[in-house]
Structures are given as C-alpha cells and as structure tokens.
Design a protein around this motif. Structure first.
Motif, PDB file in Angstrom:
ATOM      1  N   SER A  36       0.875  -1.170   0.000  1.00 40.37           N
ATOM      2  CA  SER A  36       0.000   0.000   0.000  1.00 40.37           C
ATOM      3  C   SER A  36       0.910   1.218   0.000  1.00 40.37           C
ATOM      4  CB  SER A  36      -0.888   0.027   1.242  1.00 40.37           C
ATOM      5  OG  SER A  36      -1.802  -1.034   1.202  1.00 40.37           O
ATOM      6  N   ILE A  37       0.496   2.257  -0.708  1.00 42.27           N
ATOM      7  CA  ILE A  37       1.355   3.433  -0.849  1.00 42.27           C
ATOM      8  C   ILE A  37       0.507   4.694  -0.924  1.00 42.27           C
ATOM      9  CG2 ILE A  37       1.452   3.259  -3.365  1.00 42.27           C
ATOM     10  CD1 ILE A  37       4.461   4.028  -3.130  1.00 42.27           C
ATOM     11  N   LEU A  42       4.162   7.997  -4.201  1.00 47.69           N
ATOM     12  CA  LEU A  42       4.161   7.754  -5.649  1.00 47.69           C
ATOM     13  C   LEU A  42       4.747   8.939  -6.398  1.00 47.69           C
ATOM     14  CD1 LEU A  42       0.666   6.112  -6.177  1.00 47.69           C
ATOM     15  CD2 LEU A  42       2.878   5.056  -6.635  1.00 47.69           C
ATOM     16  N   ASP A  43       4.333  10.124  -5.997  1.00 46.01           N
ATOM     17  CA  ASP A  43       4.800  11.353  -6.650  1.00 46.01           C
ATOM     18  C   ASP A  43       6.317  11.496  -6.537  1.00 46.01           C
ATOM     19  OD1 ASP A  43       4.429  13.874  -7.988  1.00 46.01           O
ATOM     20  OD2 ASP A  43       4.676  14.847  -6.038  1.00 46.01           O
ATOM     21  N   SER A  44       6.882  11.105  -5.414  1.00 44.58           N
ATOM     22  CA  SER A  44       8.328  11.261  -5.242  1.00 44.58           C
ATOM     23  C   SER A  44       9.117  10.135  -5.908  1.00 44.58           C
ATOM     24  CB  SER A  44       8.690  11.354  -3.762  1.00 44.58           C
ATOM     25  OG  SER A  44       8.417  10.138  -3.113  1.00 44.58           O
ATOM     26  N   ARG A  51       1.621  16.010 -10.910  1.00 46.30           N
ATOM     27  CA  ARG A  51       0.632  15.585  -9.918  1.00 46.30           C
ATOM     28  C   ARG A  51      -0.748  15.444 -10.554  1.00 46.30           C
ATOM     29  NH1 ARG A  51       2.614  16.021  -4.608  1.00 46.30           N
ATOM     30  NH2 ARG A  51       0.557  16.370  -3.710  1.00 46.30           N
ATOM     31  N   LYS A  52      -1.053  16.295 -11.522  1.00 48.97           N
ATOM     32  CA  LYS A  52      -2.341  16.233 -12.217  1.00 48.97           C
ATOM     33  C   LYS A  52      -2.474  14.918 -12.984  1.00 48.97           C
ATOM     34  CE  LYS A  52      -5.110  18.525 -15.692  1.00 48.97           C
ATOM     35  NZ  LYS A  52      -4.982  18.507 -17.114  1.00 48.97           N
ATOM     36  N   VAL A  53      -1.445  14.565 -13.726  1.00 49.97           N
ATOM     37  CA  VAL A  53      -1.485  13.329 -14.514  1.00 49.97           C
ATOM     38  C   VAL A  53      -1.514  12.118 -13.587  1.00 49.97           C
ATOM     39  CG1 VAL A  53      -0.196  11.891 -16.158  1.00 49.97           C
ATOM     40  CG2 VAL A  53      -0.426  14.348 -16.562  1.00 49.97           C
ATOM     41  N   LEU A  54      -0.732  12.149 -12.500  1.00 53.00           N
ATOM     42  CA  LEU A  54      -0.751  11.043 -11.544  1.00 53.00           C
ATOM     43  C   LEU A  54      -2.155  10.857 -10.979  1.00 53.00           C
ATOM     44  CD1 LEU A  54       0.638   8.846  -9.898  1.00 53.00           C
ATOM     45  CD2 LEU A  54       1.372  10.625  -8.280  1.00 53.00           C
ATOM     46  N   VAL A 119      15.089  -3.834 -12.126  1.00 59.72           N
ATOM     47  CA  VAL A 119      13.881  -3.325 -11.501  1.00 59.72           C
ATOM     48  C   VAL A 119      13.828  -1.845 -11.779  1.00 59.72           C
ATOM     49  CG1 VAL A 119      12.675  -2.983  -9.331  1.00 59.72           C
ATOM     50  CG2 VAL A 119      13.981  -5.067  -9.703  1.00 59.72           C
ATOM     51  N   SER A 120      12.769  -1.403 -12.454  1.00 63.23           N
ATOM     52  CA  SER A 120      12.635   0.014 -12.708  1.00 63.23           C
ATOM     53  C   SER A 120      11.808   0.637 -11.606  1.00 63.23           C
ATOM     54  CB  SER A 120      12.009   0.264 -14.078  1.00 63.23           C
ATOM     55  OG  SER A 120      11.098  -0.722 -14.414  1.00 63.23           O
ATOM     56  N   TYR A 121      12.324   1.655 -10.989  1.00 60.14           N
ATOM     57  CA  TYR A 121      11.741   2.370  -9.875  1.00 60.14           C
ATOM     58  C   TYR A 121      11.695   1.461  -8.650  1.00 60.14           C
ATOM     59  CZ  TYR A 121      10.396   5.302 -13.738  1.00 60.14           C
ATOM     60  OH  TYR A 121      10.425   6.059 -14.863  1.00 60.14           O
ATOM     61  N   ALA A 122      11.901   2.068  -7.531  1.00 62.63           N
ATOM     62  CA  ALA A 122      11.954   1.312  -6.274  1.00 62.63           C
ATOM     63  C   ALA A 122      10.602   0.714  -5.955  1.00 62.63           C
ATOM     64  CB  ALA A 122      12.402   2.239  -5.147  1.00 62.63           C
ATOM     65  N   ARG A 123      10.630  -0.468  -5.449  1.00 62.10           N
ATOM     66  CA  ARG A 123       9.407  -1.147  -5.029  1.00 62.10           C
ATOM     67  C   ARG A 123       9.609  -1.699  -3.677  1.00 62.10           C
ATOM     68  NH1 ARG A 123       6.574  -5.932  -7.978  1.00 62.10           N
ATOM     69  NH2 ARG A 123       8.166  -5.777  -9.496  1.00 62.10           N
TER      70      ARG A 123
END
Length: 123
Positions: A36-37, A42-44, A51-54, A119-123
């Motif tokens: 859960s996030i 997510l934005d960072s 932020r609008k597109v997210l 792995v693209s982007y931290a998970r």
C-alpha cells in the motif's frame, strides 16, 4: 487520458491496451507492487509525472478495477493505494516485459550484464 475507442473495441487485445496502454499506468502498477502506498510517495518515486497526470491515472486505474483507493477517516485525512486482485495479476506480465527488454535492448545500462533482471523504480 483514456481513449474510449480502444476500451470499447471488439478485440480483447485492443481493450487490454486501452486499459493499461499509456506510459504511466504500467509504471504506477510496478511501483505499487504488493504494498500500500500514499500519493506523495508515488509522486516522489516516479520522476517526470505531474501531480495532475498522476491523479488522473490513479482514478482511471481505480475505475478499471486495477487499483483500490483506501480512504481513512482520520485528521488529517489519509489515502492509500494498493493493487486489486486484477492489478496483482498484471505484475507477472510486467516482469515478462522487463525481462524481454533486458534481453533485447540495444544498449544495456552499465552494470546490468550481471543482473538477471532490472527493476525500474523502487518497489
């Protein structure tokens, strides 16, 4: 923005691409993974997304049943996102796409030859 011509197609593959077919949705799904996030996290984590597109992408993922939005009745308000069963079922497909890219990309990233998959982007 969702293209309803894709989502309403008679072709199942075209409908699937209409659901997950822009550049941000697979990235968002990959970043959320099995946790859960919150929106700010997510934005960072995801660079170059406004932020609008997210916000728009999260709403569409929720409408398409890939994402669950959990709003807690607290002060200050807290909202978390997690993948639904449908969204979790998409994770192995993303792993296959990453493996395919690592195998066939023209210029691998430095130091990637030793890794099994990137792995693209931290998970």
């Amino acid at each position: 923005m969702r293209d309803d011509r894709f989502c309403n197609s008679n072709c199942p593959f075209t409908r699937a691409i209409g659901t997950i077919g822009n550049k941000w949705k697979p990235i968002i799904i990959n970043v959320i993974g099995t946790r859960s996030i919150r929106f700010g996290q997510l934005d960072s984590i995801i660079p170059h997304i406004s932020r609008k597109v997210l916000t728009e992408q999260l709403k569409e993922l929720e409408e398409d049943g890939l994402l669950e939005r959990l709003a807690y009745k607290e002060i200050p308000p807290r909202v978390e996102y997690r993948l639904s069963e449908k969204g979790l079922a998409f994770l192995p497909i993303l792993e296959n796409i990453k493996e395919w890219n690592c195998k066939y990309e023209v210029a691998p990233m430095p130091g990637e030859a030793d890794k099994k998959s990137r792995v693209s982007y931290a998970r």
